[in-house]
Structures are given as structure tokens and as C-alpha cells.
Design a protein around this motif. Structure first.
Motif, PDB file in Angstrom:
ATOM      1  N   GLY A 160      16.544 -82.967  46.877  1.00 45.50           N
ATOM      2  CA  GLY A 160      16.024 -82.954  48.022  1.00 45.50           C
ATOM      3  C   GLY A 160      15.471 -81.885  47.351  1.00 45.50           C
ATOM      4  O   GLY A 160      15.209 -80.821  47.980  1.00 45.50           O
ATOM      5  N   ALA A 161      15.079 -81.545  46.227  1.00 43.76           N
ATOM      6  CA  ALA A 161      13.988 -80.734  45.592  1.00 43.76           C
ATOM      7  C   ALA A 161      12.550 -81.315  45.139  1.00 43.76           C
ATOM      8  O   ALA A 161      12.645 -82.087  45.155  1.00 43.76           O
ATOM      9  N   GLY A 162      11.623 -80.149  45.716  1.00 47.08           N
ATOM     10  CA  GLY A 162      10.111 -80.225  45.669  1.00 47.08           C
ATOM     11  C   GLY A 162       9.685 -81.343  44.595  1.00 47.08           C
ATOM     12  O   GLY A 162       8.774 -81.768  44.343  1.00 47.08           O
ATOM     13  N   GLY A 163      10.380 -80.899  43.237  1.00 47.25           N
ATOM     14  CA  GLY A 163       9.957 -81.640  41.682  1.00 47.25           C
ATOM     15  C   GLY A 163       8.666 -80.018  41.379  1.00 47.25           C
ATOM     16  O   GLY A 163       8.328 -81.298  40.666  1.00 47.25           O
ATOM     17  N   GLY A 164       7.623 -79.396  41.959  1.00 45.01           N
ATOM     18  CA  GLY A 164       7.174 -79.023  41.471  1.00 45.01           C
ATOM     19  C   GLY A 164       6.596 -78.314  39.638  1.00 45.01           C
ATOM     20  O   GLY A 164       6.277 -78.556  39.798  1.00 45.01           O
ATOM     21  N   PHE A 165       7.925 -78.434  39.500  1.00 51.60           N
ATOM     22  CA  PHE A 165       7.961 -77.790  38.050  1.00 51.60           C
ATOM     23  C   PHE A 165       7.254 -78.994  37.189  1.00 51.60           C
ATOM     24  O   PHE A 165       7.757 -79.108  35.999  1.00 51.60           O
ATOM     25  N   LEU A 166       7.743 -80.191  37.374  1.00 50.90           N
ATOM     26  CA  LEU A 166       7.368 -81.498  37.283  1.00 50.90           C
ATOM     27  C   LEU A 166       6.347 -82.058  37.697  1.00 50.90           C
ATOM     28  O   LEU A 166       5.097 -82.459  37.127  1.00 50.90           O
ATOM     29  N   ILE A 167       5.967 -81.792  38.677  1.00 44.64           N
ATOM     30  CA  ILE A 167       4.331 -81.843  39.070  1.00 44.64           C
ATOM     31  C   ILE A 167       3.196 -80.804  38.826  1.00 44.64           C
ATOM     32  O   ILE A 167       2.184 -82.323  38.467  1.00 44.64           O
ATOM     33  N   ILE A 168       3.218 -80.178  38.648  1.00 47.85           N
ATOM     34  CA  ILE A 168       2.268 -79.587  38.329  1.00 47.85           C
ATOM     35  C   ILE A 168       1.582 -79.677  36.419  1.00 47.85           C
ATOM     36  O   ILE A 168       0.767 -79.747  36.421  1.00 47.85           O
ATOM     37  N   PRO A 169       3.168 -79.391  35.432  1.00 43.69           N
ATOM     38  CA  PRO A 169       1.875 -80.339  34.399  1.00 43.69           C
ATOM     39  C   PRO A 169       1.830 -82.130  34.544  1.00 43.69           C
ATOM     40  O   PRO A 169       1.002 -81.946  33.731  1.00 43.69           O
ATOM     41  N   ALA A 170       1.655 -82.151  35.221  1.00 46.25           N
ATOM     42  CA  ALA A 170       1.036 -83.561  35.210  1.00 46.25           C
ATOM     43  C   ALA A 170       0.163 -83.907  36.265  1.00 46.25           C
ATOM     44  O   ALA A 170      -0.569 -84.856  35.720  1.00 46.25           O
ATOM     45  N   LEU A 171       0.134 -83.143  36.914  1.00 48.83           N
ATOM     46  CA  LEU A 171      -0.895 -83.146  37.549  1.00 48.83           C
ATOM     47  C   LEU A 171      -2.748 -81.999  36.793  1.00 48.83           C
ATOM     48  O   LEU A 171      -3.571 -81.902  36.570  1.00 48.83           O
ATOM     49  N   LEU A 172      -2.081 -81.422  36.054  1.00 41.93           N
ATOM     50  CA  LEU A 172      -2.718 -80.487  34.803  1.00 41.93           C
ATOM     51  C   LEU A 172      -2.967 -81.668  33.459  1.00 41.93           C
ATOM     52  O   LEU A 172      -4.244 -81.803  32.879  1.00 41.93           O
ATOM     53  N   PHE A 173      -1.759 -82.621  33.024  1.00 41.30           N
ATOM     54  CA  PHE A 173      -2.354 -83.173  32.186  1.00 41.30           C
ATOM     55  C   PHE A 173      -3.270 -84.888  32.346  1.00 41.30           C
ATOM     56  O   PHE A 173      -3.707 -84.866  31.746  1.00 41.30           O
ATOM     57  N   PHE A 174      -2.675 -85.223  33.592  1.00 34.58           N
ATOM     58  CA  PHE A 174      -2.849 -86.876  33.251  1.00 34.58           C
ATOM     59  C   PHE A 174      -3.980 -86.632  34.628  1.00 34.58           C
ATOM     60  O   PHE A 174      -4.920 -87.716  34.631  1.00 34.58           O
ATOM     61  N   ALA A 175      -4.586 -85.795  35.637  1.00 30.05           N
ATOM     62  CA  ALA A 175      -5.120 -85.388  36.201  1.00 30.05           C
ATOM     63  C   ALA A 175      -6.541 -84.809  36.128  1.00 30.05           C
ATOM     64  O   ALA A 175      -7.368 -84.774  36.972  1.00 30.05           O
ATOM     65  N   ASN A 176      -6.152 -83.997  35.104  1.00 29.78           N
ATOM     66  CA  ASN A 176      -7.298 -82.610  34.374  1.00 29.78           C
ATOM     67  C   ASN A 176      -7.588 -81.797  35.541  1.00 29.78           C
ATOM     68  O   ASN A 176      -8.272 -82.130  35.678  1.00 29.78           O
TER      69      ASN A 176
END
Length: 261
Positions: A160-176
């Protein structure tokens, strides 16, 4: 303890508004230890609180032009699939008592809290790291982005956690994406994931105290507005490691409490 829980709920939104994430990682401990909500039910409540707060935060970023809809959908759609698999298929099949070692029983609730504490420690380490020198891919890798979205959905579905600490680095690295767009797009993804997960819980008949949920969500939202105002005067990037240490201590405390106390 209940009044302390209301005060602590401010921190959920405060951290989202001030540092762009981390607040959702506190929702489960606040619900379980301060409001005495059953851990399994707390994962459902967390989805509602996190999703509602993320909706308002995402709308604020939308007005500022910080949402990348295409990237959010590529990330969120695989997440939704894994969330539904976890919450509607796998989660209900897990027995109340998973196994027993000697006279010590490992329950479903204990498993949730231990896994969640490990997630908190991982999130804390991520917050304490300096990601300013992160090397980005020149082009968006939608395949890898979707795969990470699927993994984040597993975390969201189970805890039930948003996972923002995983999402933000992924968006920075993989989505530029630039940092501001990564934060705004992350909130949209969290809203989509949390809403679908909570709707699935309602579908299978999870009991919900809406009055309580709206109250906590309103307090978290007020905290987020305060955080947004403070972010104009305080460098959230500098506060992130401090918050990381706080989350780390809480994660270690949960492990100690659940196993030894």
C-alpha cells in the motif's frame, strides 16, 4: 495516541510538498501503531490516503506544466497489472498464519510489517544518497520503464505504499525527465496506482471507514500545502537526507518491535 496520529498525519503531506516524496512510507506505521488499524486493512487505507494526497499534489504540478502524461501511462499501466494480481489474486490467498517455528508463529500481519520495514530502510538509504550526479540515458527507454513500473506495482500492491522513492529515480534515469517533471509525473503515477488498488479492494468487499479516511487525507493535504509553501523558503534537497535518517530509525524500530517486543 490517536491525537498523536492526527499530528503525525501532517508529516505525510508535509514531506510530499517539501521534498517531493517519502510521506507515503510513513502512512502504514501511523495507521498501525497510532490508530491501531490492522496491518492488512492499513494497506488498503494507505492506498486511499496516498492516492488522494498525490491527486492534489499532481494537480498542482499540472498547473505548473510538470506532468509528462505519456511517460506516466507507460509506467502506470504495467503497475496497475501487477497491483491487481497482488491484491486481488495473491494477497487474499496468503494464510493468516504462514508458518510456525518452535512456538513462534509468523503471521500475515507480521510479514507485512517486516517487509514494510525493509522497504522503509531501503527508501531511507535512497533518500540519503546524492542523486544530483545521476547519469541519464539520452533517450527514453519505455521497455525498461514499463518493467520497473511492474515491479513498483508489486510493492504498491503488497504494502500500500506509493513507491515514489523508486519511481522518481526511474523517471530521471530511464525517461530522461528533469527533476521537477519527475516529481510531478511520479505523483500522477502514484495516484493512478493507488486508486486502482483501492478500487480493487472495494470490489472484493474490504470494509472501509470513509469518515476516518477523509479526515486523515484532509490533514495530510493540509500538510502538503504547508510543505509546498515551505519549499519556497527551504531547500527540500538538503532536508531529504535528514528525513531519510528519520525513516531509517523508524524502519529499524518496526523490525525490533515486531520481532523482539
Amino acid at each position: 495516541m490517536e491525537y498523536l496520529g492526527y499530528f503525525a498525519s501532517i508529516i505525510i503531506g508535509l514531506s510530499l510538498g517539501l521534498i517531493g516524496g517519502g510521506g507515503s512510507i510513513l502512512t502504514i506505521p501511523i495507521l498501525v501503531y497510532l490508530f491501531k488499524v490492522d496491518p492488512e486493512l492499513a494497506t488498503s487505507y494507505s492506498l486511499f490516503i496516498v492516492g488522494t494526497t498525490a491527486l492534489f499534489g499532481g494537480y498542482s504540478h499540472f498547473k505548473l506544466g510538470n506532468l509528462n502524461i505519456k511517460t506516466a501511462l507507460y509506467f502506470a499501466l504495467p503497475s496497475v497489472v501487477s497491483i491487481l494480481i497482488i491484491r486481488e489474486v495473491i494477497f487474499p490467498q496468503i494464510a493468516s498464519t504462514i508458518f510456525t517455528v518452535a512456538s513462534y508463529a509468523v503471521s500475515k500481519d507480521l510479514l507485512i510489517m517486516i517487509v514494510f520495514s525493509i522497504l522503509m530502510i531501503t527508501a531511507a538509504i535512497s533518500m540519503m544518497k546524492d542523486n544530483s550526479n545521476l547519469v541519464k540515458n539520452p533517450k527514453t527507454n519505455f521497455t525498461q520503464l514499463g518493467f520497473i513500473g511492474f515491479l513498483v506495482g508489486i510493492v504498491t500492491g503488497f504494502l500500500g505504499a506509493g513507491g515514489g522513492f523508486l519511481i522518481i529515480p526511474a523517471l530521471l534515469f530511464f525517461a530522461n525527465l528533469p527533476m521537477k517533471q519527475a516529481v510531478g509525473t511520479s505523483l500522477l503515477i502514484i495516484f493512478i496506482n493507488s486508486t486502482i488498488g483501492f478500487a480493487g479492494d472495494i470490489y472484493i468487499g474490504t470494509p472501509v471507514d470513509y469518515k476516518f479516511l477523509f479526515l486523515i487525507s484532509s490533514i495530510a493535504f493540509a500538510g502538503m500545502l504547508l510543505g509546498i509553501q515551505l519549499s519556497k523558503k527551504i531547500d527540500g534537497h538538503k532536508l531529504k537526507p535528514v528525513f531519510g535518517w528519520f525513516v531509517l530509525i523508524m524502519g529499524i524500530y518496526i523490525i525490533a518491535k515486531e520481532i523482539f517486543m
